[in-house]
Write an enzyme that holds these catalytic residues in place. Structure first.
Site, PDB file in Angstrom:
ATOM      1  N   THR A  12       1.666  -4.304   4.204  1.00 33.24           N
ATOM      2  CA  THR A  12       1.530  -4.537   5.651  1.00 33.24           C
ATOM      3  C   THR A  12       1.001  -5.934   5.957  1.00 33.24           C
ATOM      4  O   THR A  12       1.159  -6.414   7.061  1.00 33.24           O
ATOM      5  CB  THR A  12       0.570  -3.515   6.266  1.00 33.24           C
ATOM      6  OG1 THR A  12      -0.712  -3.614   5.617  1.00 33.24           O
ATOM      7  CG2 THR A  12       1.120  -2.108   6.134  1.00 33.24           C
ATOM      8  N   ASP A  13       0.380  -6.603   4.993  1.00 31.55           N
ATOM      9  CA  ASP A  13      -0.243  -7.898   5.296  1.00 31.55           C
ATOM     10  C   ASP A  13       0.767  -8.918   5.813  1.00 31.55           C
ATOM     11  O   ASP A  13       0.476  -9.639   6.755  1.00 31.55           O
ATOM     12  CB  ASP A  13      -0.945  -8.479   4.057  1.00 31.55           C
ATOM     13  CG  ASP A  13      -2.248  -7.761   3.759  1.00 31.55           C
ATOM     14  OD1 ASP A  13      -3.003  -8.239   2.890  1.00 31.55           O
ATOM     15  OD2 ASP A  13      -2.501  -6.718   4.388  1.00 31.55           O
TER      16      ASP A  13
ATOM     17  N   LYS B  62       0.514  -7.245  12.571  1.00 28.88           N
ATOM     18  CA  LYS B  62      -0.625  -6.451  12.105  1.00 28.88           C
ATOM     19  C   LYS B  62      -1.837  -6.958  12.889  1.00 28.88           C
ATOM     20  O   LYS B  62      -2.282  -8.079  12.707  1.00 28.88           O
ATOM     21  CB  LYS B  62      -0.838  -6.622  10.599  1.00 28.88           C
ATOM     22  CG  LYS B  62      -1.915  -5.722  10.032  1.00 28.88           C
ATOM     23  CD  LYS B  62      -1.951  -5.833   8.517  1.00 28.88           C
ATOM     24  CE  LYS B  62      -2.966  -4.874   7.914  1.00 28.88           C
ATOM     25  NZ  LYS B  62      -2.963  -4.950   6.414  1.00 28.88           N
TER      26      LYS B  62
ATOM     27  N   THR C  55       0.814  -1.221   0.000  1.00 31.67           N
ATOM     28  CA  THR C  55       0.000   0.000   0.000  1.00 31.67           C
ATOM     29  C   THR C  55       0.840   1.260   0.000  1.00 31.67           C
ATOM     30  O   THR C  55       0.456   2.284  -0.570  1.00 31.67           O
ATOM     31  CB  THR C  55      -0.930  -0.011   1.230  1.00 31.67           C
ATOM     32  OG1 THR C  55      -1.801  -1.126   1.104  1.00 31.67           O
ATOM     33  CG2 THR C  55      -1.730   1.260   1.352  1.00 31.67           C
TER      34      THR C  55
ATOM     35  N   GLU D  15      -1.816 -27.433  29.729  1.00 30.11           N
ATOM     36  CA  GLU D  15      -3.049 -28.154  29.387  1.00 30.11           C
ATOM     37  C   GLU D  15      -2.783 -29.310  28.425  1.00 30.11           C
ATOM     38  O   GLU D  15      -3.611 -30.194  28.250  1.00 30.11           O
ATOM     39  CB  GLU D  15      -4.036 -27.186  28.704  1.00 30.11           C
ATOM     40  CG  GLU D  15      -4.749 -26.220  29.633  1.00 30.11           C
ATOM     41  CD  GLU D  15      -5.837 -25.471  28.873  1.00 30.11           C
ATOM     42  OE1 GLU D  15      -5.638 -24.265  28.631  1.00 30.11           O
ATOM     43  OE2 GLU D  15      -6.841 -26.100  28.499  1.00 30.11           O
TER      44      GLU D  15
ATOM     45  N   TYR E  75      -8.128   0.887  -3.257  1.00 34.02           N
ATOM     46  CA  TYR E  75      -6.985   1.337  -4.047  1.00 34.02           C
ATOM     47  C   TYR E  75      -6.295   0.102  -4.599  1.00 34.02           C
ATOM     48  O   TYR E  75      -6.589  -1.023  -4.213  1.00 34.02           O
ATOM     49  CB  TYR E  75      -6.006   2.132  -3.171  1.00 34.02           C
ATOM     50  CG  TYR E  75      -5.506   1.339  -1.990  1.00 34.02           C
ATOM     51  CD1 TYR E  75      -6.199   1.380  -0.774  1.00 34.02           C
ATOM     52  CD2 TYR E  75      -4.413   0.485  -2.089  1.00 34.02           C
ATOM     53  CE1 TYR E  75      -5.796   0.619   0.295  1.00 34.02           C
ATOM     54  CE2 TYR E  75      -3.993  -0.295  -1.020  1.00 34.02           C
ATOM     55  CZ  TYR E  75      -4.693  -0.215   0.175  1.00 34.02           C
ATOM     56  OH  TYR E  75      -4.295  -0.981   1.241  1.00 34.02           O
TER      57      TYR E  75
HETATM   58  N1  DGL Z   1      -2.410  -5.977  -0.221  1.00 36.62           N
HETATM   59  C1  DGL Z   1      -1.900  -5.532   1.054  1.00 36.62           C
HETATM   60  C2  DGL Z   1      -0.389  -5.703   1.111  1.00 36.62           C
HETATM   61  O1  DGL Z   1       0.290  -5.447   0.088  1.00 36.62           O
HETATM   62  C3  DGL Z   1      -2.196  -4.095   1.273  1.00 36.62           C
HETATM   63  C4  DGL Z   1      -2.003  -3.752   2.676  1.00 36.62           C
HETATM   64  C5  DGL Z   1      -0.906  -2.741   2.868  1.00 36.62           C
HETATM   65  O2  DGL Z   1       0.192  -2.811   2.274  1.00 36.62           O
HETATM   66  O3  DGL Z   1      -1.135  -1.927   3.741  1.00 36.62           O
HETATM   67  O4  DGL Z   1       0.110  -6.087   2.171  1.00 36.62           O
END
Ligand code: DGL
Length: 355
Positions: A119-120, A192, A39, A312, A53
């Site tokens: 971010t993923d 995340k 992103t 457990e 986007y």
């Molecule tokens: N498709 C997600 C990625 O490339 C978008 C999320 C992001 O980068 O914030 O990880």
């Protein structure tokens, strides 16, 4: 050759400016930005599109050109390693990126490295680099939750912060770092945790510090092994063993575990309920996986806390490894790296305690 006083003054001025610019550049740290997409390189149709986007559209040179403030804090060079949304990165991509980071870190003219990333799966890349790149130089992974085209986009400040931290001597030796939302997080600890807010990245152990107006404020340091203290070295890793994750939930069947057990995996991460608990009806299926020489590693679908050994679940009885405080996706990264050296479950457990 006669030069007029005016010409000589101009020439002297130009020489002074040139030498000042050179002195300024020499005073600044040299930071390389490796771009992979996400992103932070995304673009939406309008300024109100903060969530709608296309990721991985803007090249690294445009990211750098769009942030002239960078030139005041570092001599920045950019490389486009990939241009993908991070959910689509592969283990081979991880190897390629880490090897490039390692090579750059060895260069005397590189003081720090920034990786721009979706971010993923940013947390997995950051942890992998922390485990395998043997350098004390700052390595900072950075992303954004909104594309640069959106109102209140977060990418520019996140990137500015990342370059600042990567150029900071006091950021060295802390493992791979992540700068998001003004915080400096440990690449090992951070995940995340919110999938649609700019405050998305959290660690249950808290950030290592904050960066405000280009100044780092540190509040804690990592205690787990990383980078120069790691026994793993990306320069000696040519392939990553296949490790997959099976999720635990009410009503779980053995379908996924049975299929994964026969798919060629070299370890299985079980994302159990609660403290990594395993439904009694699938214990025999996990035992079949273990008997096939595939280590079973107990993690938990619960984001925070840590999995206790022999609490457990009878880990000694079943020869299971516990993933400690690592979320399943992080446990998978450590398992892949650990398996490049050993499949012995006692050794694997040591590694999960130490990293
Ligand atoms: N498709 C997600 C990625 O490339 C978008 C999320 C992001 O980068 O914030 O990880």
């Amino acid at each position: 050759m006669y030069f007029s006083p005016r010409f000589r003054a101009l020439a002297a001025g130009a020489a002074f400016l040139a030498s000042s610019a050179l002195a300024h550049a020499q005073a600044l740290p040299n930071v390389v930005i490796l771009a992979t997409g996400g992103t932070i390189a995304g673009a939406g149709a309008s300024a109100i599109n903060s969530a709608t986007y296309a990721a991985a559209k803007v090249g690294v040179d445009k990211l750098i050109a769009g942030l002239p403030e960078l030139s005041k804090v570092a001599n920045v060079k950019g490389e486009q390693v990939f241009q993908v949304a991070s959910e689509s990165l592969t283990d081979d991509n991880l190897l390629t990126l880490a090897k490039r980071v390692s090579a750059l870190a060895k260069q005397g003219d590189v003081d720090g490295i920034v990786i721009t990333h979706g971010t993923d799966t940013l947390e997995e890349t950051a942890y992998f680099l922390s485990l395998t790149v043997r350098t004390a130089k700052p390595i900072v992974v950075v992303g954004s939750m909104r594309p640069g085209t959106a109102l209140s986009a977060d990418g520019a400040l996140n990137l500015y912060n990342a370059v600042n931290v990567a150029g900071s001597k006091d950021a060295g030796g802390k493992g791979v770092l992540v700068t998001m939302n003004d915080e400096i997080q440990s690449g090992r600890d951070v995940s995340k945790s919110i999938n649609i807010k700019t405050e998305a990245f959290k660690s249950q152990w808290g950030p290592l510090g904050m960066i405000v107006e280009g100044k780092n404020y540190w509040f804690r340091a990592p205690v787990k092994r990383h980078t120069t203290a790691s026994e793993f070295d990306i320069d000696n890793i040519t392939a990553l063993p296949l490790v997959e994750i099976a999720y635990g939930y009410e009503g779980v069947t053995s379908t996924a575990i049975d299929a994964l057990g026969q798919s060629g995996i070299k370890a299985l991460i079980h994302a159990g309920t609660g403290n990594g608990s395993v439904a009694n009806r699938i214990v025999p299926n996990l035992q079949k996986v273990s008997t096939a020489g595939i280590p079973v590693i107990r993690s938990s679908r619960v984001p925070d806390g840590f999995v206790l050994r022999n609490a457990e679940q009878p880990d000694d009885k079943y020869d299971w490894v516990v993933a400690h405080d690592l979320r399943p996706q992080k446990a998978r990264i450590l398992a892949m790296v650990a398996l490049t050296k050993t499949k012995d479950t006692r050794e694997l457990q040591r590694i999960f305690w130490e990293y």
